[in-house]
Scaffold this motif. Sequence first.
Motif, PDB file in Angstrom:
ATOM      1  N   VAL A 150       0.822  -1.198  -0.220  1.00 51.95           N
ATOM      2  CA  VAL A 150       0.070   0.048  -0.288  1.00 51.95           C
ATOM      3  C   VAL A 150       0.983   1.184  -0.625  1.00 51.95           C
ATOM      4  CG1 VAL A 150      -1.658   1.138   1.539  1.00 51.95           C
ATOM      5  CG2 VAL A 150      -1.678  -1.445   1.193  1.00 51.95           C
ATOM      6  N   ASN A 174      -5.456   3.955  -2.310  1.00 52.85           N
ATOM      7  CA  ASN A 174      -7.020   4.113  -1.515  1.00 52.85           C
ATOM      8  C   ASN A 174      -7.178   4.949  -1.793  1.00 52.85           C
ATOM      9  OD1 ASN A 174      -4.503   6.188  -0.446  1.00 52.85           O
ATOM     10  ND2 ASN A 174      -6.686   5.585   1.543  1.00 52.85           N
ATOM     11  N   ILE A 223      -8.239   0.303  -3.412  1.00 54.70           N
ATOM     12  CA  ILE A 223      -8.433  -0.271  -2.273  1.00 54.70           C
ATOM     13  C   ILE A 223      -8.807   0.946  -1.384  1.00 54.70           C
ATOM     14  CG2 ILE A 223      -6.646  -2.094  -1.963  1.00 54.70           C
ATOM     15  CD1 ILE A 223      -5.116  -0.062  -0.145  1.00 54.70           C
ATOM     16  N   ILE A 267     -11.508  -5.053   6.670  1.00 56.52           N
ATOM     17  CA  ILE A 267     -10.931  -4.008   6.712  1.00 56.52           C
ATOM     18  C   ILE A 267     -11.672  -3.784   8.112  1.00 56.52           C
ATOM     19  CG2 ILE A 267      -9.708  -1.582   7.654  1.00 56.52           C
ATOM     20  CD1 ILE A 267     -10.589  -0.452   4.269  1.00 56.52           C
ATOM     21  N   THR A 293      -0.952  -3.939   8.055  1.00 57.93           N
ATOM     22  CA  THR A 293       0.284  -3.735   8.886  1.00 57.93           C
ATOM     23  C   THR A 293      -0.426  -4.206  10.857  1.00 57.93           C
ATOM     24  OG1 THR A 293       1.236  -2.313   7.981  1.00 57.93           O
ATOM     25  CG2 THR A 293       2.451  -2.384  10.324  1.00 57.93           C
ATOM     26  N   ARG A 342      -2.499  -6.389   2.673  1.00 51.97           N
ATOM     27  CA  ARG A 342      -2.326  -4.690   2.644  1.00 51.97           C
ATOM     28  C   ARG A 342      -1.937  -4.477   3.486  1.00 51.97           C
ATOM     29  NH1 ARG A 342      -7.966  -5.510   2.900  1.00 51.97           N
ATOM     30  NH2 ARG A 342      -7.656  -4.043   4.552  1.00 51.97           N
ATOM     31  N   ILE A 343      -0.184  -4.177   3.152  1.00 52.39           N
ATOM     32  CA  ILE A 343       0.347  -3.600   3.574  1.00 52.39           C
ATOM     33  C   ILE A 343       1.674  -2.754   3.743  1.00 52.39           C
ATOM     34  CG2 ILE A 343       2.990  -4.878   5.502  1.00 52.39           C
ATOM     35  CD1 ILE A 343       0.399  -6.712   5.692  1.00 52.39           C
ATOM     36  N   ARG A 400       2.762   0.112   6.111  1.00 52.67           N
ATOM     37  CA  ARG A 400       3.873   1.101   6.858  1.00 52.67           C
ATOM     38  C   ARG A 400       4.612   0.173   7.855  1.00 52.67           C
ATOM     39  NH1 ARG A 400      -0.133   2.034  12.431  1.00 52.67           N
ATOM     40  NH2 ARG A 400      -0.959   0.727  10.792  1.00 52.67           N
ATOM     41  N   ARG A 433      -1.111   9.332   8.446  1.00 52.69           N
ATOM     42  CA  ARG A 433      -2.317   9.106   6.997  1.00 52.69           C
ATOM     43  C   ARG A 433      -3.705   9.804   7.255  1.00 52.69           C
ATOM     44  NH1 ARG A 433      -3.361   3.291   9.554  1.00 52.69           N
ATOM     45  NH2 ARG A 433      -3.052   3.951  11.568  1.00 52.69           N
TER      46      ARG A 433
END
Length: 231
Positions: free
Chosen positions: A35, A58, A79, A163, A205, A220-221, A223, A231
């Motif tokens: 990400v 995103n 995403i 999420i 993360t 979905r990574i 950090r 963010r």
Amino acid sequence: MAVDVKANLDLVKERIAQAAAKSGRDPQEVRIVAVTKNVPLDVVRQAIEAGVRIVGENRVQEAMTKFPYLDSCVERHFIGHLQRNKVRAVVQAVNLIHSLDSLRLAEEINKWGERLGRPVEVLIQVNVSGEASKYGVSPDALEAFTEKVAQLAYIRVRGLMTIAPEFKNAEDARPVFRKLSQLALEIGKRNLPGVEVQFLSMGMTNDYWVAVEEGANLVRIGRALFGERGR
Ligand SMILES: *Cc1c(COP(=O)(O)O)cnc(C)c1O
């Protein structure tokens, strides 16, 4: 301070391998979506050099400043919450949309898929935790929602995404991931046209190893690869 993306990627892979082993899965089936929000293009390229093969954004505007400039071997995933007036740009630029969260959005995606002459691949975002702040279809509405989307010829449903809430303890996210796995199984059994439940996009993360233990195959990574970026 420069971030060592390669070292971070190796750590994430190691942790995925451990989680996969713990649950008797092949670690190769778990793919990392890097990400890259707030990450400059040159660092994204470093990540690709280091072995990243899927990049996720995103926000539409940010995606459009990077996706066209990435090597063609890289998959581009969207995403984040998608507004209908931005669908046109996104369907042309991405391989997979993780965040189908309303029928009106589905209809818009279908419309642009038809103009492009090919179906658009999507995951349905499910609001498993029921938090008011989160987008997504509620678990109770998922079956009826999926049936309606299945009637749209230019959308192909490839799986589900969720999420989890931000817990202090990653273990607390486990029931959320387990629920999404169950829902995917149930939807898959229906054998709806244009619906092929292959991907479970869950885990970030804070909690990705728990998600892998519960069946995630897209994590979905951000950090953990790129450090804190605001963010
Ligand atoms: C930012 C973001 C991620 C990655 O979050 P990290 O905590 O940085 O790993 C994953 N999914 C979505 C939808 C995001 O917006």
